[in-house]
Design an enzyme around this catalytic site. Structure first.
Site, mmCIF file in Angstrom:
data_model
loop_
_atom_site.group_PDB
_atom_site.id
_atom_site.type_symbol
_atom_site.label_atom_id
_atom_site.label_comp_id
_atom_site.label_asym_id
_atom_site.label_seq_id
_atom_site.Cartn_x
_atom_site.Cartn_y
_atom_site.Cartn_z
ATOM 1 N N ASN A 18 7.312 13.637 35.185
ATOM 2 C CA ASN A 18 7.854 13.190 33.894
ATOM 3 C C ASN A 18 6.907 12.199 33.227
ATOM 4 O OD1 ASN A 18 10.748 14.162 33.155
ATOM 5 N ND2 ASN A 18 10.749 13.904 35.378
ATOM 6 N N LEU A 89 12.990 4.153 41.854
ATOM 7 C CA LEU A 89 14.076 4.022 42.839
ATOM 8 C C LEU A 89 14.757 2.662 42.911
ATOM 9 C CD1 LEU A 89 12.864 5.995 45.979
ATOM 10 C CD2 LEU A 89 14.787 6.471 44.477
ATOM 11 N N HIS A 108 18.327 10.719 34.655
ATOM 12 C CA HIS A 108 18.965 11.042 35.936
ATOM 13 C C HIS A 108 19.152 12.556 36.011
ATOM 14 C CE1 HIS A 108 21.219 10.179 39.550
ATOM 15 N NE2 HIS A 108 22.054 11.128 39.179
HETATM 16 C C1 GAR Z 1 13.333 13.231 38.231
HETATM 17 O O1 GAR Z 1 14.066 14.412 38.473
HETATM 18 C C2 GAR Z 1 14.265 12.131 37.787
HETATM 19 O O2 GAR Z 1 15.349 12.593 37.027
HETATM 20 C C3 GAR Z 1 14.734 11.607 39.107
HETATM 21 O O3 GAR Z 1 13.574 11.578 39.901
HETATM 22 C C4 GAR Z 1 12.757 12.690 39.538
HETATM 23 C C5 GAR Z 1 11.334 12.210 39.398
HETATM 24 O O4 GAR Z 1 10.475 13.292 39.265
HETATM 25 N N1 GAR Z 1 15.336 10.319 39.001
HETATM 26 C C6 GAR Z 1 16.373 9.943 39.737
HETATM 27 O O5 GAR Z 1 16.858 10.667 40.581
HETATM 28 C C7 GAR Z 1 16.900 8.552 39.431
HETATM 29 N N2 GAR Z 1 18.145 8.317 40.122
HETATM 30 P P1 GAR Z 1 8.963 13.093 38.800
HETATM 31 O O6 GAR Z 1 8.381 11.982 39.661
HETATM 32 O O7 GAR Z 1 8.310 14.399 39.059
HETATM 33 O O8 GAR Z 1 8.988 12.719 37.348
#
Ligand code: GAR
EC number: 2.1.2.2
Length: 194
Positions: A18, A89, A108
């Site tokens: 992201n 996190l 999320h």
């Molecule tokens: C994403 O899916 C985001 O929505 C999630 O972590 C992932 C990170 O992916 N966030 C959570 O779960 C927050 N509670 P990335 O590092 O590939 O962007």
């Protein structure tokens, strides 16, 4: 009079897909700049992505994240106006929310208030969605307050979950939605359109 520059810091703990999509989206933006990427995990692949995309990137420790620590100082020195959490996190401490009131956003990978809260992160969320037999899931983009996953919702997007979908297939659908919507929601939120 031209509008002041919007300077974003992205906070990440892991891969940073992201973060990368966000950095690319705002690369030549006239008002919005991703000025800094910070990670609590020195091994996070996100740091590597940021360096390749020429965004200043740093790792920080628990100590750095305390009120008198380095993180707030870096944000101030860099004139950061908005903070974007992208797979981050740790709980955001109160002093940071006070320093950036309604200026911190999170994504999320589920339809909050379902499947949120402490420990609900990444693959765990999709496994829980599958185990609960949900027929849909999706993404929630929301403002951050001092509780996990509880701030005001700005946007939700939906994925259908079929009986034969695996958690990995659910994750793929959710990630596609994230990459499609998060940068655009950040743009509208930072410019006061939402
Ligand atoms: C994403 O899916 C985001 O929505 C999630 O972590 C992932 C990170 O992916 N966030 C959570 O779960 C927050 N509670 P990335 O590092 O590939 O962007």
């Amino acid at each position: 009079m031209s509008s002041p520059e919007i300077r974003i810091a992205v906070l990440v703990s892991g891969s940073g897909s992201n973060a990368e999509v966000i950095i690319r989206y705002f690369k030549d933006h006239p008002r919005i700049k991703v000025a800094l990427l910070l990670s609590n995990n020195p091994q996070a692949y996100a740091l590597e992505r940021a360096r390749r995309l020429e965004v200043p990137a740093r790792a920080f420790s628990r100590e750095d994240f305390k009120e008198e620590g380095a993180v707030l100082q870096w944000l101030k020195e860099d004139k950061i106006t908005h903070i974007v959490l992208a797979g981050f996190l740790w709980l955001i401490p109160r002093y940071l929310i006070t320093a950036y009131p309604d200026r911190i956003i999170n994504i999320h990978p589920a339809l909050l208030p379902k499947f949120g809260g402490k420990g609900m992160y990444g693959a765990k969320v999709h496994e829980a969605v599958k185990a609960a037999g949900e027929t849909e899931t999706g993404i929630t983009i929301h403002l951050v307050n001092e509780h996990y996953d509880e701030g005001r919702t700005l946007f939700q997007g939906r994925c259908k979950v079929e009986d034969n979908h695996s958690p990995l297939e659910i994750a793929a659908c959710v990630q596609k939605l994230e990459h499609e919507h998060y940068p655009r929601v950040i743009e509208r939120w930072t410019t006061g359109e939402m």
